[in-house]
Write a protein that holds these residues in place. Structure first.
Motif, short mmCIF file in Angstrom:
data_model
loop_
_atom_site.label_atom_id
_atom_site.label_comp_id
_atom_site.label_asym_id
_atom_site.label_seq_id
_atom_site.Cartn_x
_atom_site.Cartn_y
_atom_site.Cartn_z
N ASN A 153 2.36 21.08 1.12
CA ASN A 153 3.32 19.99 0.98
C ASN A 153 2.60 18.69 0.69
O ASN A 153 1.54 18.42 1.26
N PHE A 154 3.21 17.86 -0.17
CA PHE A 154 2.54 16.64 -0.62
C PHE A 154 3.56 15.56 -0.91
O PHE A 154 4.67 15.83 -1.37
N LEU A 155 3.19 14.30 -0.64
CA LEU A 155 4.07 13.17 -0.97
C LEU A 155 3.26 11.88 -0.98
O LEU A 155 2.12 11.85 -0.55
N VAL A 156 3.87 10.82 -1.48
CA VAL A 156 3.30 9.47 -1.36
C VAL A 156 4.26 8.66 -0.50
O VAL A 156 5.45 8.55 -0.80
N ALA A 157 3.72 8.09 0.58
CA ALA A 157 4.55 7.40 1.57
C ALA A 157 4.32 5.90 1.52
O ALA A 157 3.27 5.41 1.11
N THR A 158 5.35 5.17 1.97
CA THR A 158 5.20 3.75 2.26
C THR A 158 4.64 3.60 3.67
O THR A 158 4.50 4.58 4.41
N GLU A 159 4.35 2.37 4.05
CA GLU A 159 3.88 2.09 5.41
C GLU A 159 4.89 2.59 6.44
O GLU A 159 4.54 3.21 7.45
N GLN A 160 6.17 2.33 6.18
CA GLN A 160 7.24 2.72 7.11
C GLN A 160 7.37 4.24 7.19
O GLN A 160 7.47 4.81 8.27
N GLY A 161 7.38 4.90 6.01
CA GLY A 161 7.55 6.34 6.00
C GLY A 161 6.38 7.10 6.59
O GLY A 161 6.53 8.18 7.17
N LYS A 162 5.20 6.52 6.50
CA LYS A 162 3.97 7.17 6.97
C LYS A 162 4.09 7.59 8.44
O LYS A 162 3.66 8.68 8.83
N ARG A 163 4.68 6.73 9.25
CA ARG A 163 4.80 7.03 10.68
C ARG A 163 5.68 8.25 10.93
O ARG A 163 5.39 9.09 11.78
N LEU A 164 6.77 8.34 10.19
CA LEU A 164 7.67 9.50 10.31
C LEU A 164 6.92 10.79 9.96
O LEU A 164 6.96 11.77 10.71
N TYR A 165 6.22 10.77 8.82
CA TYR A 165 5.57 11.99 8.37
C TYR A 165 4.44 12.40 9.32
O TYR A 165 4.24 13.59 9.58
N GLU A 166 3.71 11.42 9.85
CA GLU A 166 2.66 11.74 10.81
C GLU A 166 3.24 12.43 12.05
O GLU A 166 2.61 13.34 12.61
N SER A 167 4.43 12.02 12.47
CA SER A 167 5.06 12.64 13.63
C SER A 167 5.45 14.09 13.36
O SER A 167 5.66 14.86 14.29
N MET A 168 5.51 14.45 12.07
CA MET A 168 5.86 15.82 11.69
C MET A 168 4.65 16.64 11.28
O MET A 168 4.77 17.74 10.75
N GLY A 169 3.45 16.09 11.56
CA GLY A 169 2.23 16.86 11.31
C GLY A 169 1.56 16.59 9.98
O GLY A 169 0.56 17.24 9.64
N TRP A 170 2.07 15.63 9.21
CA TRP A 170 1.42 15.27 7.95
C TRP A 170 0.17 14.45 8.24
O TRP A 170 0.09 13.75 9.24
N GLU A 171 -0.80 14.52 7.31
CA GLU A 171 -2.04 13.77 7.45
C GLU A 171 -2.30 12.95 6.19
O GLU A 171 -1.85 13.32 5.09
N LEU A 172 -3.04 11.85 6.37
CA LEU A 172 -3.41 11.03 5.22
C LEU A 172 -4.36 11.82 4.33
O LEU A 172 -5.38 12.33 4.79
N TYR A 173 -4.00 11.92 3.06
CA TYR A 173 -4.86 12.59 2.08
C TYR A 173 -5.73 11.57 1.35
O TYR A 173 -6.93 11.76 1.18
N SER A 174 -5.11 10.45 0.96
CA SER A 174 -5.85 9.39 0.29
C SER A 174 -5.04 8.11 0.28
O SER A 174 -3.80 8.14 0.21
N ASN A 175 -5.71 6.98 0.36
CA ASN A 175 -5.05 5.72 0.06
C ASN A 175 -4.63 5.73 -1.41
O ASN A 175 -5.27 6.39 -2.25
N PRO A 191 0.81 -1.22 0.00
CA PRO A 191 0.00 0.00 0.00
C PRO A 191 0.84 1.27 0.00
O PRO A 191 1.93 1.32 0.56
N GLY A 192 0.29 2.29 -0.65
CA GLY A 192 0.89 3.61 -0.61
C GLY A 192 -0.10 4.58 0.03
O GLY A 192 -1.30 4.29 0.13
N TYR A 193 0.42 5.69 0.49
CA TYR A 193 -0.41 6.67 1.19
C TYR A 193 -0.09 8.07 0.68
O TYR A 193 1.03 8.56 0.86
N MET A 194 -1.05 8.68 0.00
CA MET A 194 -0.88 10.09 -0.35
C MET A 194 -1.06 10.90 0.93
O MET A 194 -2.05 10.73 1.64
N MET A 195 -0.09 11.77 1.22
CA MET A 195 -0.12 12.54 2.45
C MET A 195 0.09 14.02 2.15
O MET A 195 0.78 14.39 1.19
#
Length: 214
Positions: free
Chosen positions: A183-205, A91-95
């Protein structure tokens, strides 16, 4: 109520993705986009902002391996609409982070230095260890009012030193210097946790499918 994915943001993100990788810019394909990637295991990618008739029909037409279909939808939604010839990818996560990131006070760990490189509206930041090894790398591409972060990687032996957080902050400074706070990116499962800790939010699966080759 789920927020509808912006076709415009997906187009800007995909343009940035292509610029970062030095590939041809995306072209419109029906309600989605097409990029000629040209790699052995990813020849073409089609990207859709929603799971619709165009996506489903294209999935029926394609039989050749290594053409990727990508869509802003969950893996389960996609699995229920395509045939078994398609393999669902991890899975990928647009954030998104529409505003300043958290964790602003970060310093570079002792023994590391940074280098910059620029091409195609892309700025690359590399964090180099004392022995000359590449420890961490990331890219930012500015497309209109959107800052897209791409291929953020920290090598395993250099992890847990705050390098990725520092790198993200340095990349953000480039966007802020141009007055861009979207700011926008597509994260992996692993990267998602890092970005959430920096205030990023899930935009879309974001789900990818492919017919693998032999």
């Amino acid at each position: 109520m789920e927020t509808k994915v912006s076709h415009d943001i997906v187009e800007k993100w995909l343009k940035a993705w292509s610029l970062s990788r030095k590939l041809p810019l995306p072209v419109r394909y029906k309600s989605g986009f097409k990029v000629e990637v040209g790699e052995e295991r990813q020849k073409i990618r089609y990207v859709f902002s929603e799971l619709n008739h165009d996506f489903i029909e294209l999935s029926k037409q394609i039989d050749k391996p290594w053409t990727y279909l990508k869509v802003c939808a969950s893996p389960d939604e996609v699995k229920n609409t395509v045939s078994g010839k398609w393999i669902i990818q991890p899975p990928g996560y647009m954030m998104s982070c529409f505003g300043p990131m958290k964790n602003s006070d970060t310093n570079l760990c002792e023994g590391y230095r940074i280098e910059y490189e620029k091409y195609n509206s892309t700025t690359v930041i590399k964090i180099i260890a004392e022995n000359g090894e590449l420890a961490s790398i990331g890219r930012i591409v500015l497309v209109d009012d959107l800052a897209v972060y791409d291929r953020i990687v920290t090598e395993e032996k250099h992890q847990r030193k705050g390098l990725a957080t520092f790198l993200m902050r340095e990349l953000e400074k480039i966007a802020l210097s141009k007055g861009i706070t979207n700011n926008f990116l597509v994260a992996t499962e692993q990267g998602k946790r890092l970005y959430e800790s920096m205030g990023w939010e899930l935009y879309s699966n974001y789900t990818s499918i492919v017919i693998p080759g032999i």
